[in-house]
Design a protein around this motif. Structure first.
Motif, short mmCIF file in Angstrom:
data_model
loop_
_atom_site.label_atom_id
_atom_site.label_comp_id
_atom_site.label_asym_id
_atom_site.label_seq_id
_atom_site.Cartn_x
_atom_site.Cartn_y
_atom_site.Cartn_z
N SER A 27 -22.77 -16.95 -4.47
CA SER A 27 -23.24 -15.69 -3.89
C SER A 27 -22.12 -14.67 -3.86
O SER A 27 -20.95 -14.98 -4.09
CB SER A 27 -23.75 -15.93 -2.46
OG SER A 27 -22.65 -16.15 -1.58
N VAL A 42 -31.33 -18.26 2.38
CA VAL A 42 -31.06 -18.29 0.94
C VAL A 42 -32.36 -18.28 0.17
O VAL A 42 -33.24 -19.11 0.39
CB VAL A 42 -30.26 -19.57 0.55
CG1 VAL A 42 -29.96 -19.58 -0.94
CG2 VAL A 42 -28.99 -19.69 1.36
N LEU A 44 -34.27 -19.19 -3.03
CA LEU A 44 -34.14 -20.17 -4.11
C LEU A 44 -35.39 -20.13 -4.96
O LEU A 44 -36.50 -19.97 -4.46
CB LEU A 44 -33.97 -21.58 -3.55
CG LEU A 44 -32.67 -21.91 -2.84
CD1 LEU A 44 -32.76 -23.27 -2.17
CD2 LEU A 44 -31.51 -21.87 -3.81
N VAL A 52 -31.05 -29.06 -5.19
CA VAL A 52 -29.95 -28.10 -5.09
C VAL A 52 -29.10 -28.48 -3.89
O VAL A 52 -29.63 -28.71 -2.80
CB VAL A 52 -30.46 -26.66 -4.91
CG1 VAL A 52 -29.30 -25.68 -4.86
CG2 VAL A 52 -31.44 -26.29 -6.00
N LEU A 54 -26.72 -26.92 -1.36
CA LEU A 54 -26.27 -25.64 -0.84
C LEU A 54 -25.05 -25.87 0.05
O LEU A 54 -25.08 -26.73 0.92
CB LEU A 54 -27.36 -24.98 0.00
CG LEU A 54 -28.57 -24.42 -0.73
CD1 LEU A 54 -29.58 -23.91 0.28
CD2 LEU A 54 -28.16 -23.32 -1.68
N SER A 81 -39.80 -19.39 -0.26
CA SER A 81 -38.43 -18.86 -0.28
C SER A 81 -38.42 -17.61 0.59
O SER A 81 -39.38 -16.86 0.60
CB SER A 81 -38.04 -18.53 -1.72
OG SER A 81 -36.70 -18.14 -1.80
N LYS A 98 -22.52 -21.46 -2.23
CA LYS A 98 -22.64 -22.01 -3.58
C LYS A 98 -23.87 -22.90 -3.62
O LYS A 98 -24.10 -23.69 -2.70
CB LYS A 98 -21.40 -22.81 -3.97
CG LYS A 98 -20.19 -21.95 -4.22
CD LYS A 98 -19.06 -22.75 -4.83
CE LYS A 98 -17.89 -21.83 -5.13
NZ LYS A 98 -16.89 -22.50 -5.96
N GLY A 99 -24.63 -22.76 -4.68
CA GLY A 99 -25.78 -23.63 -4.92
C GLY A 99 -25.53 -24.42 -6.19
O GLY A 99 -25.40 -23.84 -7.26
N SER A 107 -32.51 -20.20 -9.64
CA SER A 107 -31.67 -19.07 -9.27
C SER A 107 -31.42 -19.07 -7.77
O SER A 107 -32.19 -19.63 -7.00
CB SER A 107 -32.31 -17.74 -9.71
OG SER A 107 -33.54 -17.55 -9.04
N LEU A 108 -30.33 -18.41 -7.39
CA LEU A 108 -29.88 -18.33 -6.01
C LEU A 108 -29.80 -16.86 -5.62
O LEU A 108 -29.18 -16.08 -6.33
CB LEU A 108 -28.49 -18.98 -5.90
CG LEU A 108 -27.72 -18.86 -4.61
CD1 LEU A 108 -28.35 -19.77 -3.56
CD2 LEU A 108 -26.27 -19.26 -4.82
N VAL A 111 -28.98 -13.80 -0.40
CA VAL A 111 -28.32 -14.67 0.57
C VAL A 111 -27.84 -13.81 1.73
O VAL A 111 -27.29 -12.74 1.53
CB VAL A 111 -27.11 -15.38 -0.08
CG1 VAL A 111 -26.38 -16.25 0.93
CG2 VAL A 111 -27.56 -16.21 -1.28
#
Length: 117
Positions: A27, A42, A44, A52, A54, A81, A98-99, A107-108, A111
């Motif tokens: 992020s 977050v 996702l 994932v 996280l 999400s 961080k994912g 995708s991330l 956040v």
């Protein structure tokens, strides 16, 4: 004979790299200005079912990262999400998320860290 062995080795290597095609998304910097309890939100998305990991890190003055929270979440095309987690008490400073995606799609973002009142 050498050509056959080389082709087999290349085929095995190609298979192993595609089978373990994990990647990590990071992020933007998140800023906390006040010591308090916080919740991590977050977004996702993935077109397939995957896992994932996280992780929330505090970012030091020279860019070093120190993990302060981590969880594993299973996501897929129908997963709501964003996902939200209580990350506890955070001190003022800079944080990043961080994912680590186990698959090859997803995708991330967006956040955010939100203070819990």
């Amino acid at each position: 004979m050498k050509k056959v062995v080389l082709i087999l080795l290349l085929a095995c290597f190609s298979f192993s790299t595609s089978a373990f095609a994990a990647y990590t998304a990071t992020s933007h910097d998140l800023y906390v200005g006040q010591s308090a309890q916080y919740k991590l939100s977050v977004g996702l998305w993935s077109s397939t079912n995957e896992t994932v990991e996280l992780s929330l890190y505090s970012k030091g003055p020279s860019g070093q990262l120190s993990r302060v929270f981590s969880t594993t979440v299973n996501i897929g095309p129908t997963t709501p999400s964003p996902v939200e987690y209580s990350v506890g008490y955070l001190s003022p400073g800079t944080y990043v998320v961080k994912g680590e995606f186990q698959g090859s799609s997803g995708s991330l973002g967006p956040v955010s860290l939100n203070q819990v009142y």
